[in-house]
Scaffold this motif. Structure first.
Motif, PDB file in Angstrom:
ATOM      1  N   PRO A 122       0.808  -1.220   0.000  1.00 56.21           N
ATOM      2  CA  PRO A 122       0.000   0.000   0.000  1.00 56.21           C
ATOM      3  C   PRO A 122       0.843   1.273   0.000  1.00 56.21           C
ATOM      4  CG  PRO A 122      -0.901  -1.577   1.558  1.00 56.21           C
ATOM      5  CD  PRO A 122       0.421  -2.115   1.124  1.00 56.21           C
ATOM      6  N   PHE A 123       1.936   1.278   0.769  1.00 60.73           N
ATOM      7  CA  PHE A 123       2.792   2.470   0.811  1.00 60.73           C
ATOM      8  C   PHE A 123       3.501   2.682  -0.518  1.00 60.73           C
ATOM      9  CE2 PHE A 123       6.535   4.969   1.874  1.00 60.73           C
ATOM     10  CZ  PHE A 123       5.971   5.963   2.651  1.00 60.73           C
ATOM     11  N   LEU A 124       3.935   1.596  -1.160  1.00 59.73           N
ATOM     12  CA  LEU A 124       4.576   1.716  -2.476  1.00 59.73           C
ATOM     13  C   LEU A 124       3.623   2.333  -3.484  1.00 59.73           C
ATOM     14  CD1 LEU A 124       6.473  -1.696  -2.716  1.00 59.73           C
ATOM     15  CD2 LEU A 124       7.510   0.562  -2.575  1.00 59.73           C
ATOM     16  N   LYS A 125       2.368   1.956  -3.409  1.00 60.91           N
ATOM     17  CA  LYS A 125       1.377   2.502  -4.348  1.00 60.91           C
ATOM     18  C   LYS A 125       1.121   3.978  -4.070  1.00 60.91           C
ATOM     19  CE  LYS A 125      -1.033  -1.868  -5.203  1.00 60.91           C
ATOM     20  NZ  LYS A 125      -2.301  -2.630  -5.026  1.00 60.91           N
ATOM     21  N   THR A 181       5.721   8.040  -6.779  1.00 62.46           N
ATOM     22  CA  THR A 181       6.515   9.115  -7.374  1.00 62.46           C
ATOM     23  C   THR A 181       7.878   9.224  -6.697  1.00 62.46           C
ATOM     24  OG1 THR A 181       4.503  10.360  -7.904  1.00 62.46           O
ATOM     25  CG2 THR A 181       6.590  11.572  -7.914  1.00 62.46           C
ATOM     26  N   GLY A 182       7.882   9.203  -5.365  1.00 59.64           N
ATOM     27  CA  GLY A 182       9.150   9.255  -4.638  1.00 59.64           C
ATOM     28  C   GLY A 182      10.009   8.040  -4.924  1.00 59.64           C
ATOM     29  N   LEU A 183       9.368   6.877  -5.055  1.00 55.28           N
ATOM     30  CA  LEU A 183      10.108   5.654  -5.385  1.00 55.28           C
ATOM     31  C   LEU A 183      10.752   5.781  -6.763  1.00 55.28           C
ATOM     32  CD1 LEU A 183      10.819   2.669  -4.801  1.00 55.28           C
ATOM     33  CD2 LEU A 183       8.630   2.055  -5.845  1.00 55.28           C
ATOM     34  N   PHE A 184       9.997   6.315  -7.721  1.00 53.53           N
ATOM     35  CA  PHE A 184      10.515   6.484  -9.082  1.00 53.53           C
ATOM     36  C   PHE A 184      11.747   7.376  -9.089  1.00 53.53           C
ATOM     37  CE2 PHE A 184      10.607   9.288 -12.822  1.00 53.53           C
ATOM     38  CZ  PHE A 184      10.797   8.358 -13.831  1.00 53.53           C
ATOM     39  N   TRP A 185      11.665   8.523  -8.406  1.00 56.25           N
ATOM     40  CA  TRP A 185      12.796   9.454  -8.432  1.00 56.25           C
ATOM     41  C   TRP A 185      13.988   8.930  -7.632  1.00 56.25           C
ATOM     42  CZ3 TRP A 185      13.483  12.670 -12.034  1.00 56.25           C
ATOM     43  CH2 TRP A 185      12.411  13.284 -12.662  1.00 56.25           C
ATOM     44  N   SER A 186      13.742   8.154  -6.604  1.00 54.59           N
ATOM     45  CA  SER A 186      14.857   7.548  -5.869  1.00 54.59           C
ATOM     46  C   SER A 186      15.634   6.592  -6.749  1.00 54.59           C
ATOM     47  CB  SER A 186      14.319   6.810  -4.637  1.00 54.59           C
ATOM     48  OG  SER A 186      13.749   7.710  -3.716  1.00 54.59           O
ATOM     49  N   ILE A 187      14.909   5.794  -7.530  1.00 58.68           N
ATOM     50  CA  ILE A 187      15.562   4.836  -8.424  1.00 58.68           C
ATOM     51  C   ILE A 187      16.285   5.562  -9.554  1.00 58.68           C
ATOM     52  CG2 ILE A 187      15.120   2.994 -10.103  1.00 58.68           C
ATOM     53  CD1 ILE A 187      12.900   2.008  -8.232  1.00 58.68           C
ATOM     54  N   ILE A 188      15.640   6.579 -10.119  1.00 61.06           N
ATOM     55  CA  ILE A 188      16.260   7.332 -11.215  1.00 61.06           C
ATOM     56  C   ILE A 188      17.531   8.020 -10.741  1.00 61.06           C
ATOM     57  CG2 ILE A 188      15.982   9.355 -12.713  1.00 61.06           C
ATOM     58  CD1 ILE A 188      14.580   6.876 -13.768  1.00 61.06           C
ATOM     59  N   LEU A 189      17.476   8.649  -9.577  1.00 64.23           N
ATOM     60  CA  LEU A 189      18.658   9.341  -9.052  1.00 64.23           C
ATOM     61  C   LEU A 189      19.768   8.356  -8.689  1.00 64.23           C
ATOM     62  CD1 LEU A 189      16.898  12.067  -6.889  1.00 64.23           C
ATOM     63  CD2 LEU A 189      18.292  12.462  -8.934  1.00 64.23           C
ATOM     64  N   PHE A 205       7.944   6.479   5.374  1.00 64.68           N
ATOM     65  CA  PHE A 205       7.462   5.108   5.562  1.00 64.68           C
ATOM     66  C   PHE A 205       7.607   4.680   7.020  1.00 64.68           C
ATOM     67  CE2 PHE A 205       8.915   0.717   6.108  1.00 64.68           C
ATOM     68  CZ  PHE A 205       7.743   0.038   5.786  1.00 64.68           C
ATOM     69  N   VAL A 206       8.784   4.917   7.605  1.00 58.16           N
ATOM     70  CA  VAL A 206       9.030   4.495   8.978  1.00 58.16           C
ATOM     71  C   VAL A 206       8.089   5.215   9.940  1.00 58.16           C
ATOM     72  CG1 VAL A 206      10.714   4.504  10.862  1.00 58.16           C
ATOM     73  CG2 VAL A 206      11.423   3.851   8.560  1.00 58.16           C
ATOM     74  N   SER A 207       7.899   6.532   9.714  1.00 55.61           N
ATOM     75  CA  SER A 207       7.024   7.306  10.584  1.00 55.61           C
ATOM     76  C   SER A 207       5.591   6.771  10.550  1.00 55.61           C
ATOM     77  CB  SER A 207       7.044   8.779  10.164  1.00 55.61           C
ATOM     78  OG  SER A 207       6.127   9.538  10.908  1.00 55.61           O
ATOM     79  N   LYS A 208       5.070   6.571   9.337  1.00 56.62           N
ATOM     80  CA  LYS A 208       3.695   6.074   9.210  1.00 56.62           C
ATOM     81  C   LYS A 208       3.568   4.645   9.717  1.00 56.62           C
ATOM     82  CE  LYS A 208       2.281   9.100   5.425  1.00 56.62           C
ATOM     83  NZ  LYS A 208       1.735   9.191   4.049  1.00 56.62           N
ATOM     84  N   SER A 209       4.601   3.836   9.472  1.00 58.86           N
ATOM     85  CA  SER A 209       4.552   2.441   9.914  1.00 58.86           C
ATOM     86  C   SER A 209       4.595   2.342  11.424  1.00 58.86           C
ATOM     87  CB  SER A 209       5.717   1.652   9.299  1.00 58.86           C
ATOM     88  OG  SER A 209       5.610   1.607   7.898  1.00 58.86           O
ATOM     89  N   ARG A 210       5.447   3.162  12.053  1.00 54.56           N
ATOM     90  CA  ARG A 210       5.501   3.150  13.520  1.00 54.56           C
ATOM     91  C   ARG A 210       4.157   3.584  14.103  1.00 54.56           C
ATOM     92  NH1 ARG A 210      10.452   2.118  15.448  1.00 54.56           N
ATOM     93  NH2 ARG A 210      12.273   2.715  14.216  1.00 54.56           N
ATOM     94  N   GLN A 211       3.591   4.640  13.540  1.00 54.76           N
ATOM     95  CA  GLN A 211       2.290   5.100  14.030  1.00 54.76           C
ATOM     96  C   GLN A 211       1.242   4.010  13.851  1.00 54.76           C
ATOM     97  OE1 GLN A 211       0.855   8.672  12.156  1.00 54.76           O
ATOM     98  NE2 GLN A 211      -1.117   8.586  13.175  1.00 54.76           N
ATOM     99  N   ARG A 212       1.285   3.352  12.705  1.00 54.56           N
ATOM    100  CA  ARG A 212       0.318   2.288  12.448  1.00 54.56           C
ATOM    101  C   ARG A 212       0.530   1.109  13.387  1.00 54.56           C
ATOM    102  NH1 ARG A 212      -0.490  -0.799   6.672  1.00 54.56           N
ATOM    103  NH2 ARG A 212      -2.163  -2.181   7.334  1.00 54.56           N
ATOM    104  N   LEU A 213       1.797   0.786  13.665  1.00 57.00           N
ATOM    105  CA  LEU A 213       2.107  -0.308  14.573  1.00 57.00           C
ATOM    106  C   LEU A 213       1.639   0.017  15.987  1.00 57.00           C
ATOM    107  CD1 LEU A 213       3.378  -3.029  15.146  1.00 57.00           C
ATOM    108  CD2 LEU A 213       5.602  -1.906  15.330  1.00 57.00           C
TER     109      LEU A 213
END
Length: 574
Positions: free
Chosen positions: A15-18, A22-30, A94-102
């Motif tokens: 779900p987070f990847l979806k 956009t951030g994932l795309f630019w991280s890979i491109i960079l 991701f870590v911030s949202k995951s910790r909050q969710r956990l």
């Protein structure tokens, strides 16, 4: 198929990847551009050195390579810096949202999780698994995405010059970036699984040792404790050492394969360009360009090889229950009547509560008695909404408790066997009952709980630190502080889950007297095993195998119920 099924059911990564594609795309491109700039720098530098060694008649003949060398030299750190900014920002989100969710998941299903997981396992989830998933992005997904782009780019680049050599590179890159990582993953899976088990066991053993330290000392088995912990740590160290040795040999194999690529590229470039005075400069260019690629190959290989760590973490996180507290509209609760209507609850196939009916009107005081395992604690969890019935309905003021989750703390307060007190001041500990309360309101609650004489004797007064778990104070004093929290919370319904079970008879009597005095205007649902303070309630219910077998006022039961009379005699209260 196993990985595919796991990802299809995943609630943490996919779900987070979806959402953040956009951030994932630019991280890979960079990431790709960083490697490209490094390879470009080595390529142009090799060409420039080789061309300059031919001593050209005019500096303008090497001016363009000089400019490109500077350009790639500047571009590489810029791309690297930008990539780190984007990727780490992405991962921190991701870590911030995951910790909050956990935390939300653990908080909303605390009783269920507490029944399924040990304290050490919860700590392992919080401290270990989320960090693993952070590395999944930084060390696997980003390098793998950039590696795939690099794989295609290099293959196409060589294909433009010589398609036969392109096939050679294609095969070698497939071995380095696909076959070796997959073989490494399979070969190291059992070792990784063992390491994860031992790390989780260390968390569990450490918490057990800390919580039971007094018992270890009392039994004189400190040496056994240290020996056992040392054995687990030695096993973990040996497993990690084996994994490190495996990683060294894997990296050595990659280096050897990369060396083969360098040598074959050198010979190919020599055969391809040696017949041309200008093109001969590409021999050094192509050969040197291989070296920056090797680092990326190693990164991809290491990331894929470590994916066994992430697989287990993903499974454990997905095994957690969903956050049961859903956004619901605020409901107007007027009479605070607690009602259970034909309620049945089961754990697996075992029926704990069977077709139970109970009504507690506002201000009423009731006591629930019964043997261990009769369903008393389960009944309380149903009222507090920690668990939901299989059939029937639990309501407060006519509203189902599932619809009151977000406002339940305003309606129901719980005083259990051992309320946790934090290593902070008395004021801050009591403030947990109502975070918006003023210091004056907190002091009034403390006075009502009968603690003012104690506060007056403390050198720090209300600012005295309570130490971890409130160990500075006695059991009775700790329960009075917990009572002050309940008073400050000001909920109309109070659940007492054997709050005096660990106290001596005299202290128990005093604490119960204080509780029923200061909570005289509240509804009280009290679970107890014996009858100290039983005359303070309006109604007594005996629970056996999930059903009420006996009920009545304490006075009526004392006259007419043999079982109640026997309990009175045992407690010496008659």
């Amino acid at each position: 198929m196993k990985v595919k099924k796991m990802l299809q059911q995943d609630r943490w990564l996919v779900p987070f990847l979806k959402q953040q594609k956009t951030g994932l795309f630019w991280s890979i491109i960079l990431s790709f551009m960083t490697i490209f700039a490094a390879a470009g720098l080595m390529f142009i530098s090799g060409y420039l050195i080789s061309r300059a060694a031919q001593r050209p008649d005019n500096i303008l003949l090497i001016y363009v390579p000089i400019v490109l060398t500077r350009g790639f030299g500047i571009a590489r750190p810029i791309f690297r810096y930008a990539q780190r900014l984007v990727s780490h920002n992405w991962v921190l989100r991701f870590v911030s949202k995951s910790r909050q969710r956990l935390y939300d998941s653990v908080a909303s299903s605390a009783s269920k999780i507490r029944g399924q997981l040990q304290t050490g396992e919860v700590l392992s989830l919080l401290a270990d698994d989320l960090d693993r998933l952070q590395n999944l992005y930084l060390r696997t997904i980003f390098p793998l995405g950039a590696g795939i782009l690099l794989y295609l780019f290099v293959a196409i680049g060589f294909g433009v010059v010589n398609w036969l050599f392109m096939l050679w590179w294609f095969v070698m890159l497939a071995v380095i970036m696909i076959i070796v990582p997959l073989l490494s993953l399979l070969a190291n899976r059992s070792r990784v699984h063992r390491q994860k088990q031992l790390q989780a066991q260390l968390y569990t053993d450490a918490t057990d040792a800390i919580l039971g330290l007094q018992d270890w000392i009392s039994s004189g088995r400190q040496r056994d404790l240290v020996t056992y912990q040392g054995r687990v740590m030695a096993d973990l160290a040996a497993t990690k050492n084996n994994s490190m040795h495996f990683g060294w040999w894997r990296d050595f194999l990659i280096q050897m394969l990369s060396l083969i690529l360098v040598i074959t590229t050198l010979f190919w470039a020599g055969a391809q360009f040696s017949n041309n005075h200008i093109a001969i400069n590409f021999i050094a260019a192509f050969t040197l360009a291989v070296f920056p690629l090797v680092d990326s190959f190693l990164g991809v290989n290491q990331g894929v090889s470590e994916s066994s760590f992430y697989e287990d973490s993903i499974k454990r996180l997905n095994a957690l229950p969903e956050n049961t507290i859903k956004a619901t509209p605020h409901l107007d609760v007027t009479d605070e009547t607690v009602a259970l209507k034909n309620v049945t609850f089961k754990y697996d196939d075992k029926t704990i509560i069977r077709q139970l009916n109970l009504t507690v009107v506002p201000g009423q005081k009731i006591a629930l008695l019964g043997r261990s395992g009769s369903g008393k604690t389960t009944l309380l969890k149903l009222i507090t909404g920690d668990i939901l019935p299989v059939s029937g309905q639990v309501t407060i003021g006519g509203h189902d408790v599932s619809a009151l989750q977000q406002q339940l703390s305003q309606l129901v307060a719980v005083l259990d066997q051992q309320a946790y007190l934090f290593d902070t001041s008395i004021l801050n500990n009591v403030r947990m009952g109502n975070l918006s309360a003023t210091d004056e309101q907190i002091k009034i609650a403390i006075q009502q709980a009968g603690l003012q004489p104690l506060i007056d004797r403390l050198p720090g007064g209300y600012n005295t630190s309570m130490q971890e778990a409130g160990t500075r104070f006695s059991g009775g004093e700790r329960q009075r502080f917990a009572l002050a929290r309940i008073l400050l919370q000001d909920a109309p319904i109070v659940i007492l889950d054997e709050p005096t079970v660990s106290l001596d008879p005299k202290t128990e009597h005093e604490v119960l007297q204080q509780i029923f005095t200061v909570l005289a205007d509240r509804t009280i649902i009290w679970v107890t095993h014996h009858l100290t303070g039983i005359w303070a309630v309006d109604q007594v219910y005996f629970l056996e195998k999930g059903q009420f077998t006996l009920s009545g006022t304490p006075t009526d039961l004392a006259k007419n119920a043999t079982h109640f009379q026997q309990l009175l005699a045992m407690d010496d209260l008659g």
